[in-house]
Motif scaffolding. Structure first.
Motif, PDB file in Angstrom:
ATOM      1  N   THR A 150     107.256  93.376  51.552  1.00 43.99           N
ATOM      2  CA  THR A 150     106.860  91.978  51.345  1.00 43.99           C
ATOM      3  C   THR A 150     108.059  91.057  51.470  1.00 43.99           C
ATOM      4  O   THR A 150     107.978  89.989  52.080  1.00 43.99           O
ATOM      5  CB  THR A 150     106.185  91.806  49.970  1.00 43.99           C
ATOM      6  OG1 THR A 150     105.056  92.680  49.888  1.00 43.99           O
ATOM      7  CG2 THR A 150     105.737  90.376  49.748  1.00 43.99           C
ATOM      8  N   ILE A 170     108.964  90.515  55.046  1.00 43.53           N
ATOM      9  CA  ILE A 170     108.025  89.575  55.679  1.00 43.53           C
ATOM     10  C   ILE A 170     108.340  88.144  55.255  1.00 43.53           C
ATOM     11  O   ILE A 170     108.370  87.232  56.085  1.00 43.53           O
ATOM     12  CB  ILE A 170     106.570  89.952  55.324  1.00 43.53           C
ATOM     13  CG1 ILE A 170     106.211  91.295  55.965  1.00 43.53           C
ATOM     14  CG2 ILE A 170     105.599  88.855  55.786  1.00 43.53           C
ATOM     15  CD1 ILE A 170     104.921  91.895  55.447  1.00 43.53           C
ATOM     16  N   ILE A 171     108.597  87.948  53.961  1.00 46.89           N
ATOM     17  CA  ILE A 171     108.945  86.612  53.470  1.00 46.89           C
ATOM     18  C   ILE A 171     110.216  86.132  54.162  1.00 46.89           C
ATOM     19  O   ILE A 171     110.323  84.973  54.569  1.00 46.89           O
ATOM     20  CB  ILE A 171     109.123  86.606  51.943  1.00 46.89           C
ATOM     21  CG1 ILE A 171     107.780  86.853  51.236  1.00 46.89           C
ATOM     22  CG2 ILE A 171     109.725  85.272  51.472  1.00 46.89           C
ATOM     23  CD1 ILE A 171     107.889  87.040  49.738  1.00 46.89           C
ATOM     24  N   ILE A 202     106.609  82.746  52.857  1.00 53.93           N
ATOM     25  CA  ILE A 202     105.563  83.229  51.958  1.00 53.93           C
ATOM     26  C   ILE A 202     104.191  83.203  52.625  1.00 53.93           C
ATOM     27  O   ILE A 202     103.365  84.086  52.410  1.00 53.93           O
ATOM     28  CB  ILE A 202     105.561  82.413  50.646  1.00 53.93           C
ATOM     29  CG1 ILE A 202     106.810  82.775  49.829  1.00 53.93           C
ATOM     30  CG2 ILE A 202     104.300  82.683  49.833  1.00 53.93           C
ATOM     31  CD1 ILE A 202     106.990  81.969  48.571  1.00 53.93           C
ATOM     32  N   VAL A 238     102.771  86.390  54.305  1.00 51.78           N
ATOM     33  CA  VAL A 238     102.394  87.574  53.537  1.00 51.78           C
ATOM     34  C   VAL A 238     100.877  87.703  53.448  1.00 51.78           C
ATOM     35  O   VAL A 238     100.186  86.791  52.989  1.00 51.78           O
ATOM     36  CB  VAL A 238     102.981  87.532  52.112  1.00 51.78           C
ATOM     37  CG1 VAL A 238     102.502  88.731  51.288  1.00 51.78           C
ATOM     38  CG2 VAL A 238     104.502  87.498  52.165  1.00 51.78           C
ATOM     39  N   THR A 239     100.363  88.839  53.905  1.00 56.10           N
ATOM     40  CA  THR A 239      98.965  89.209  53.724  1.00 56.10           C
ATOM     41  C   THR A 239      98.941  90.699  53.402  1.00 56.10           C
ATOM     42  O   THR A 239      99.916  91.413  53.671  1.00 56.10           O
ATOM     43  CB  THR A 239      98.127  88.969  54.998  1.00 56.10           C
ATOM     44  OG1 THR A 239      98.618  89.835  56.038  1.00 56.10           O
ATOM     45  CG2 THR A 239      98.201  87.514  55.454  1.00 56.10           C
ATOM     46  N   HIS A 240      97.854  91.172  52.854  1.00 58.37           N
ATOM     47  CA  HIS A 240      97.723  92.609  52.593  1.00 58.37           C
ATOM     48  C   HIS A 240      97.846  93.397  53.905  1.00 58.37           C
ATOM     49  O   HIS A 240      98.468  94.447  53.956  1.00 58.37           O
ATOM     50  CB  HIS A 240      96.387  92.912  51.914  1.00 58.37           C
ATOM     51  CG  HIS A 240      96.346  92.478  50.484  1.00 58.37           C
ATOM     52  ND1 HIS A 240      95.932  91.234  50.113  1.00 58.37           N
ATOM     53  CD2 HIS A 240      96.676  93.138  49.342  1.00 58.37           C
ATOM     54  CE1 HIS A 240      96.001  91.125  48.797  1.00 58.37           C
ATOM     55  NE2 HIS A 240      96.453  92.265  48.299  1.00 58.37           N
ATOM     56  N   VAL A 243     101.518  93.555  55.096  1.00 56.25           N
ATOM     57  CA  VAL A 243     102.309  94.490  54.286  1.00 56.25           C
ATOM     58  C   VAL A 243     101.918  95.926  54.629  1.00 56.25           C
ATOM     59  O   VAL A 243     102.783  96.813  54.713  1.00 56.25           O
ATOM     60  CB  VAL A 243     102.131  94.207  52.774  1.00 56.25           C
ATOM     61  CG1 VAL A 243     102.808  95.279  51.937  1.00 56.25           C
ATOM     62  CG2 VAL A 243     102.698  92.826  52.441  1.00 56.25           C
ATOM     63  N   GLU A 282     103.601  96.790  57.813  1.00 54.40           N
ATOM     64  CA  GLU A 282     105.045  96.931  57.623  1.00 54.40           C
ATOM     65  C   GLU A 282     105.413  98.271  56.988  1.00 54.40           C
ATOM     66  O   GLU A 282     106.442  98.853  57.309  1.00 54.40           O
ATOM     67  CB  GLU A 282     105.554  95.772  56.743  1.00 54.40           C
ATOM     68  CG  GLU A 282     107.041  95.732  56.535  1.00 54.40           C
ATOM     69  CD  GLU A 282     107.821  95.137  57.695  1.00 54.40           C
ATOM     70  OE1 GLU A 282     109.049  95.324  57.738  1.00 54.40           O
ATOM     71  OE2 GLU A 282     107.204  94.498  58.572  1.00 54.40           O
ATOM     72  N   ARG A 284      96.820  88.300  46.989  1.00 53.15           N
ATOM     73  CA  ARG A 284      98.025  87.944  47.731  1.00 53.15           C
ATOM     74  C   ARG A 284      99.066  87.342  46.794  1.00 53.15           C
ATOM     75  O   ARG A 284     100.259  87.608  46.913  1.00 53.15           O
ATOM     76  CB  ARG A 284      97.660  86.952  48.835  1.00 53.15           C
ATOM     77  CG  ARG A 284      98.833  86.460  49.648  1.00 53.15           C
ATOM     78  CD  ARG A 284      98.371  85.405  50.657  1.00 53.15           C
ATOM     79  NE  ARG A 284      99.500  84.756  51.270  1.00 53.15           N
ATOM     80  CZ  ARG A 284     100.185  83.761  50.710  1.00 53.15           C
ATOM     81  NH1 ARG A 284      99.845  83.315  49.520  1.00 53.15           N
ATOM     82  NH2 ARG A 284     101.205  83.220  51.341  1.00 53.15           N
ATOM     83  N   VAL A 287     102.964  88.492  46.292  1.00 55.64           N
ATOM     84  CA  VAL A 287     104.107  87.590  46.474  1.00 55.64           C
ATOM     85  C   VAL A 287     104.919  87.498  45.187  1.00 55.64           C
ATOM     86  O   VAL A 287     106.148  87.621  45.196  1.00 55.64           O
ATOM     87  CB  VAL A 287     103.639  86.192  46.918  1.00 55.64           C
ATOM     88  CG1 VAL A 287     104.779  85.179  46.835  1.00 55.64           C
ATOM     89  CG2 VAL A 287     103.076  86.248  48.335  1.00 55.64           C
ATOM     90  N   ALA A 336     106.929  90.636  44.570  1.00 57.70           N
ATOM     91  CA  ALA A 336     108.075  90.775  45.472  1.00 57.70           C
ATOM     92  C   ALA A 336     109.209  89.836  45.087  1.00 57.70           C
ATOM     93  O   ALA A 336     110.379  90.233  45.071  1.00 57.70           O
ATOM     94  CB  ALA A 336     107.636  90.512  46.909  1.00 57.70           C
TER      95      ALA A 336
END
Length: 198
Positions: free
Chosen positions: A20, A23-24, A29, A32-34, A37, A40, A55, A59, A62
């Protein structure tokens, strides 16, 4: 009452937190999605939602994880000041040396920390963890500056933390060679000038 950052992720949650943060760091922010992640980490979307139903919880978890990691480092620095003769130059060099490596190895994590600051400016739900991060930073710097001879360690710690954060943000935005040497020189000079004006 427990500190805002005392909760640590489980071994299964940790890779989700790290993913996460990456991704951020890359997309902010809003990226970020399920599903993002899951992609990833190579896990299923169901595995991600099992640990973090929303979500926002993903966030928050993380950001908490990223800031907790830094706070633990700061607390270790502060603890070390209590157990040996204080050396201002060594303290500043240790901080800039650690950040120099960190910004090279995993810049996304530190970008995520700055995203956390912006998130706190927009929403109260992010403020407790960010407030604790800044409080720990100031306490650590205050202890160091008091040991260095400051008669106004609280004020000087606030200025030091602000300067360091600005220097780190610049390095993230515009990476340059010689960062450690430049940052060490600038921060050491700042502290010495603050103390010299006592």
């Amino acid at each position: 009452m427990a500190n805002a950052i005392d909760d640590k992720p489980s071994p299964r949650e940790r890779p989700l937190m790290e993913a996460t943060l990456r991704i951020i760091g890359r997309k902010g922010i809003d990226g970020v999605t399920h599903r993002a992640v899951a992609a990833e980490t190579g896990m299923s979307v169901g595995a991600v939602t099992h640990h973090f139903m929303t979500r926002d919880s993903l966030v928050n978890g993380a950001l908490r994880f990223a800031l907790t990691r830094e706070v633990e480092r700061l607390r270790a620095f502060a603890f070390s000041l209590q157990n040996k003769a204080f050396d201002l130059d060594a303290w500043v060099d240790a901080l800039t040396g650690w950040y120099s490596q960190e910004l090279k190895i995993q810049p996304e994590v530190h970008i995520a920390c700055y995203e956390a600051f912006l998130a706190a400016a927009r929403s109260e739900r992010h403020r407790p963890v960010v407030a604790e991060w800044f409080a720990t930073w100031r306490q650590s710097a205050e202890l160091a500056l008091r040991a260095a001879g400051s008669s106004e360690p609280q004020l000087h710690a606030t200025l030091f933390v602000s300067a360091l954060n600005g220097i780190l943000l610049q390095q993230l935005a515009i990476p340059r060679r010689g960062f450690r040497q430049e940052a060490t020189k600038a921060l050491s000079k700042l502290v010495r000038q603050l103390i010299a004006r006592e």
